[in-house]
Design a protein around this motif. Structure first.
Motif, PDB file in Angstrom:
ATOM      1  N   VAL A 235      17.296 -32.750  74.875  1.00  0.00           N
ATOM      2  CA  VAL A 235      18.296 -31.961  75.403  1.00  0.00           C
ATOM      3  C   VAL A 235      17.316 -30.430  76.671  1.00  0.00           C
ATOM      4  O   VAL A 235      16.712 -31.174  75.895  1.00  0.00           O
ATOM      5  N   ARG A 236      17.925 -30.160  77.256  1.00  0.00           N
ATOM      6  CA  ARG A 236      17.029 -29.306  77.875  1.00  0.00           C
ATOM      7  C   ARG A 236      17.117 -28.133  78.489  1.00  0.00           C
ATOM      8  O   ARG A 236      18.278 -27.284  78.160  1.00  0.00           O
TER       9      ARG A 236
ATOM     10  N   ILE B 170      25.360 -39.254  74.529  1.00  0.00           N
ATOM     11  CA  ILE B 170      24.690 -37.870  76.065  1.00  0.00           C
ATOM     12  C   ILE B 170      25.239 -36.858  76.436  1.00  0.00           C
ATOM     13  O   ILE B 170      25.148 -36.081  76.550  1.00  0.00           O
ATOM     14  N   ALA B 171      26.871 -37.214  75.749  1.00  0.00           N
ATOM     15  CA  ALA B 171      27.775 -36.529  75.657  1.00  0.00           C
ATOM     16  C   ALA B 171      26.986 -34.782  74.823  1.00  0.00           C
ATOM     17  O   ALA B 171      27.728 -33.564  75.454  1.00  0.00           O
TER      18      ALA B 171
ATOM     19  N   GLY C 234      24.923 -32.843  75.931  1.00  0.00           N
ATOM     20  CA  GLY C 234      24.629 -31.887  76.930  1.00  0.00           C
ATOM     21  C   GLY C 234      25.494 -30.860  77.111  1.00  0.00           C
ATOM     22  O   GLY C 234      25.068 -29.649  77.574  1.00  0.00           O
ATOM     23  N   LYS C 235      25.888 -30.752  75.829  1.00  0.00           N
ATOM     24  CA  LYS C 235      26.311 -29.738  74.935  1.00  0.00           C
ATOM     25  C   LYS C 235      26.160 -28.826  74.551  1.00  0.00           C
ATOM     26  O   LYS C 235      26.361 -27.304  75.020  1.00  0.00           O
TER      27      LYS C 235
ATOM     28  N   THR D 121      22.790 -28.441  75.986  1.00  0.00           N
ATOM     29  CA  THR D 121      22.363 -27.923  76.856  1.00  0.00           C
ATOM     30  C   THR D 121      22.954 -27.018  77.828  1.00  0.00           C
ATOM     31  O   THR D 121      22.715 -26.153  78.150  1.00  0.00           O
ATOM     32  N   GLU D 122      24.756 -27.307  77.855  1.00  0.00           N
ATOM     33  CA  GLU D 122      25.741 -26.400  78.611  1.00  0.00           C
ATOM     34  C   GLU D 122      25.591 -24.569  78.069  1.00  0.00           C
ATOM     35  O   GLU D 122      24.985 -23.882  78.391  1.00  0.00           O
TER      36      GLU D 122
END
Length: 247
Positions: A191-192, A224-225, A228-229, A231-232
């Protein structure tokens, strides 16, 4: 707009931190960038180093310290944790395995959110559990994108290698099989923060009998998905904050 607060020492410390935002600096470079006298720049940099707001790289240059990342992470923690529950729940339901969110704290990683598989054999990691940074797919993810000197230190005594972490960076996910605990496999993804820094790891874990010895083949895309959520969510929140600040 006047950038001075009237508290001289704080203003000068802020100037030092702003200068280091551009990258590592020797003392001479810091003096040039800040316009401060050499003794003043040195005194402030060393004082900031004491509080971990500044640190030094392998060449002895001053760089921004880990405390800044920890403070930034804490500022975004509520937003991240609020979003984590539904994402981990969906991840558990999709994979039929327990899901977790880990953050690094010093030399350990802490489970800050979890969604347990309700029945059957499972890998149970309660919220608040403190695990090693030396083993496990989440540890690999939390270490893989660190600065070289911190990455090198983290590899000492680890169950994984620098080559393995290079693979993690290339793929964007990590897997482990019996690395943290015999019989347990896991898959993790980063997570970014809005700046692109890895601040957490999303994981699913369970028995090798179900996850196989190549758990990434089964679940990497899903994990990953999920990461990504999150991170979004953080990026969207940062964009909203910026709009409000500019309004």
């Amino acid at each position: 707009m006047d950038n001075t607060s009237g508290v001289g020492v704080l203003d000068k410390a802020a100037i030092v931190l702003s200068a280091l935002e551009a990258g590592p600096s020797t003392l001479a470079q810091l003096v040039t960038a800040t316009g401060l006298a050499r003794p003043t720049a040195h005194r402030l940099a060393v004082a900031l180093e004491h509080h971990r707001l500044v640190t030094r790289d392998l060449q002895g240059r001053f760089v921004l310290g880990p405390r800044l990342g920890e403070l930034a992470a804490a500022a975004g923690e509520d937003r991240l944790l609020a979003a984590a529950g539904p994402v981990l729940g969906a991840l558990r339901d999709h994979t039929n395995e327990s899901a977790q969110l880990f953050r690094r704290q010093g030399e350990y990683r802490v489970c800050v959110s979890a969604a347990e598989r309700p029945v059957g054999l499972r890998d149970s990691i309660p919220v608040g559990a403190t695990l090693s940074m030396r083993a496990g797919s989440a540890a690999q993810v939390l270490l893989a994108w660190e600065e070289p000197d911190r990455l090198h230190r983290g590899l000492q005594g680890a169950a994984f290698t620098a080559t393995a972490l290079s693979g993690v960076r290339r793929r964007g996910w990590a897997q482990s099989v019996g690395e943290r605990e015999p019989g347990v496999a896991s898959v993790s993804a980063p997570v970014r923060s809005p700046s692109g820094r890895v601040i957490a790891a999303v994981s699913i874990s369970g028995p090798i009998e179900r996850l196989s010895r190549q758990p990434g083949r089964l679940h990497a895309a899903t994990v990953i998905a999920g990461a990504g959520k999150l991170t979004e969510v953080l990026a969207r929140h940062a964009a909203q904050q910026e709009q409000q600040n500019n309004a």
